[in-house]
Design an enzyme around this catalytic site. Structure first.
Site, short mmCIF file in Angstrom:
data_model
loop_
_atom_site.label_atom_id
_atom_site.label_comp_id
_atom_site.label_asym_id
_atom_site.label_seq_id
_atom_site.Cartn_x
_atom_site.Cartn_y
_atom_site.Cartn_z
N ARG A 69 5.10 0.06 6.69
CA ARG A 69 3.84 0.33 7.39
C ARG A 69 3.61 -0.63 8.55
NH1 ARG A 69 0.06 0.63 2.07
NH2 ARG A 69 1.42 -1.11 1.49
N TYR A 148 6.36 21.04 -0.23
CA TYR A 148 5.01 21.33 0.25
C TYR A 148 4.79 20.81 1.68
CZ TYR A 148 3.80 16.72 -1.87
OH TYR A 148 3.74 15.40 -2.22
C1 HXC Z 1 -7.83 7.91 -5.23
C2 HXC Z 1 -6.65 6.05 -4.55
C3 HXC Z 1 -5.72 6.23 -5.61
C4 HXC Z 1 -5.92 7.32 -6.48
C5 HXC Z 1 -5.14 4.49 -4.45
N1 HXC Z 1 -6.24 4.97 -3.87
N2 HXC Z 1 -4.77 5.23 -5.51
N3 HXC Z 1 -7.69 6.87 -4.37
N4 HXC Z 1 -6.98 8.14 -6.27
N5 HXC Z 1 -5.07 7.55 -7.50
C6 HXC Z 1 -6.95 4.39 -2.75
C7 HXC Z 1 -7.52 3.04 -3.10
O1 HXC Z 1 -8.73 3.15 -3.79
C8 HXC Z 1 -7.69 2.42 -1.70
O2 HXC Z 1 -8.84 2.91 -1.07
C9 HXC Z 1 -6.51 2.98 -0.95
O3 HXC Z 1 -6.08 4.16 -1.66
C10 HXC Z 1 -5.37 2.01 -0.87
O4 HXC Z 1 -5.01 1.65 -2.20
P1 HXC Z 1 -4.14 0.36 -2.52
O5 HXC Z 1 -3.80 0.37 -3.94
O6 HXC Z 1 -4.81 -0.85 -1.95
O7 HXC Z 1 -2.89 0.62 -1.59
P2 HXC Z 1 -1.43 0.12 -1.72
O8 HXC Z 1 -1.32 -1.05 -2.66
O9 HXC Z 1 -0.97 -0.04 -0.35
O10 HXC Z 1 -0.69 1.35 -2.43
C11 HXC Z 1 -0.27 2.48 -1.72
C12 HXC Z 1 -0.32 3.69 -2.63
C13 HXC Z 1 0.43 3.45 -3.94
C14 HXC Z 1 0.28 4.87 -1.86
C15 HXC Z 1 -1.77 3.99 -2.94
O11 HXC Z 1 0.35 4.58 -4.78
C16 HXC Z 1 1.86 3.07 -3.73
O12 HXC Z 1 2.16 1.93 -3.39
N6 HXC Z 1 2.80 4.00 -3.89
C17 HXC Z 1 4.23 3.76 -3.63
C18 HXC Z 1 5.13 4.49 -4.58
C19 HXC Z 1 4.83 5.94 -4.70
O13 HXC Z 1 3.74 6.42 -4.43
N7 HXC Z 1 5.80 6.71 -5.17
C20 HXC Z 1 5.62 8.17 -5.31
C21 HXC Z 1 6.17 8.86 -4.14
S1 HXC Z 1 6.41 10.56 -4.57
P3 HXC Z 1 -10.28 2.13 -1.09
O14 HXC Z 1 -11.13 2.91 -0.16
O15 HXC Z 1 -10.76 2.18 -2.51
O16 HXC Z 1 -10.01 0.72 -0.63
C22 HXC Z 1 6.33 11.47 -3.17
C23 HXC Z 1 6.60 12.98 -3.23
C24 HXC Z 1 6.52 13.56 -4.60
O17 HXC Z 1 6.09 10.98 -2.15
C25 HXC Z 1 6.80 15.03 -4.76
C26 HXC Z 1 6.78 15.38 -6.23
C27 HXC Z 1 7.13 16.79 -6.63
#
Ligand code: HXC
Length: 280
Positions: A69, A148
């Protein structure tokens, strides 16, 4: 499935290569002779993966922490990756996603996904491209998207928007850079279970079962199947493929698309037999 030296001495960077699908793809490319570089946010995860892959295969694995990012971190990553010679293959695998009702998404939640998937992937791809074009080096990019990207999907709207953007990036640059030796392609996987994705996307066992039940092949994908497709797509022997997206989902998205697909479950043998033309 392939010659063991298919990717001999190819220098490969897999973003998000410490875990999940990125790890499976990296392992396969390494086993085919590639020199593997992985990046991700967590140094301890990268270090453990690099060690276990090197032990397992005897191959060369390098790692560098990077949050894609952050454009400045990406620039530092790419200076490192190109220091001993140009990369040959970039695998855009790093992603972020979670399920949520869209009305519950805060601006930061939208940005969290778009910044990783759309912006981060753009920074890495454009940074590699600039370096390849300056060096006159032939190379290719493989991006992991999702089906999607073109259908859209409820409950993962920022991910759908971002993956659609990565597909557009792939097709656009395939044309712009193809004539200068850079191919860009994508894979759209269906369900390939990983710890990271499943804890965010499949929070209940019933959902995991539903992914299987709705799939024409009645199973999730095997990581080895995805990794083999990735190896094929990045190999020079596949050099005419450019701007393509290959779906690997067991027929999942088509099963949701065909207008009459649902009727099989509602039609009995008697129903079908009653529709047959009467013998004259
Ligand atoms: C609602 C959410 C949330 C949830 C996070 N947020 N999770 N809101 N529901 N489940 C919100 C938080 O409240 C916050 O907003 C903002 O998102 C940022 O959250 P952070 O935890 O501070 O962000 P960060 O630590 O940078 O994490 C990024 C992330 C996390 C995307 C949210 O999930 C991550 O790091 N993911 C990486 C791995 C991953 O996702 N793998 C799956 C990829 S699968 P506020 O406003 O409260 O501050 C894929 C395709 C799949 O891509 C296809 C499948 C068939």
């Amino acid at each position: 499935m392939f010659r063991n030296d298919l990717l001999k001495s190819k220098r490969v960077l897999v973003t998000g290569g410490g875990t999940g699908i990125g790890l499976s793809i990296g392992r396969r490319l390494l086993s085919l002779g590639a020199e593997l570089m992985i990046c991700g946010r967590r140094e301890e995860v990268l270090a453990a993966t690099a060690k276990s892959l090197a032990d397992e295969t005897g191959g060369k694995v390098f790692y560098k922490p990077c949050d894609i990012r952050d454009a400045a971190q990406v620039d530092t990553l790419l200076d490192w990756a190109f220091a001993d010679g140009p990369l040959d293959i970039l695998v855009n695998n790093a992603a972020g996603n979670f399920i949520s009702r869209s009305e519950d998404l805060s601006p930061r939640a939208v940005d969290a996904v778009l910044n990783i998937v759309l912006h981060g992937t753009s920074y890495v791809t454009l940074g590699c491209g600039r370096r390849w074009l300056a060096a006159g080096h032939k190379a290719n990019v493989l991006s992991i998207i999702t089906t999607y990207a073109w259908t859209g999907s409820a409950y993962v709207v920022p991910s759908a928007m971002a993956k659609a953007g990565v597909l557009a990036l792939t097709r656009s640059l395939a044309v712009e850079w193809g004539g200068r030796g850079i191919r860009l392609n994508a894979i759209a996987p269906g369900p390939f279970p990983t710890a990271g994705a499943w804890e965010r996307l499949v929070p209940k066992p019933e959902l995991a079962q539903a992914f299987i039940d709705q799939n024409p092949l009645q199973r999730a994908g095997d990581h080895a199947e995805l990794a083999n497709l990735a190896a094929f797509m990045v190999a020079d022997e596949n050099g005419y493929m450019n701007g393509e997206c290959v779906t690997l989902d067991g027929g999942e998205w088509l099963a949701g698309a065909g207008q009459f697909n649902f009727i099989g479950a509602l039609m009995s043998d008697d129903d079908w037999n009653a529709l047959k033309p009467k013998k004259k």
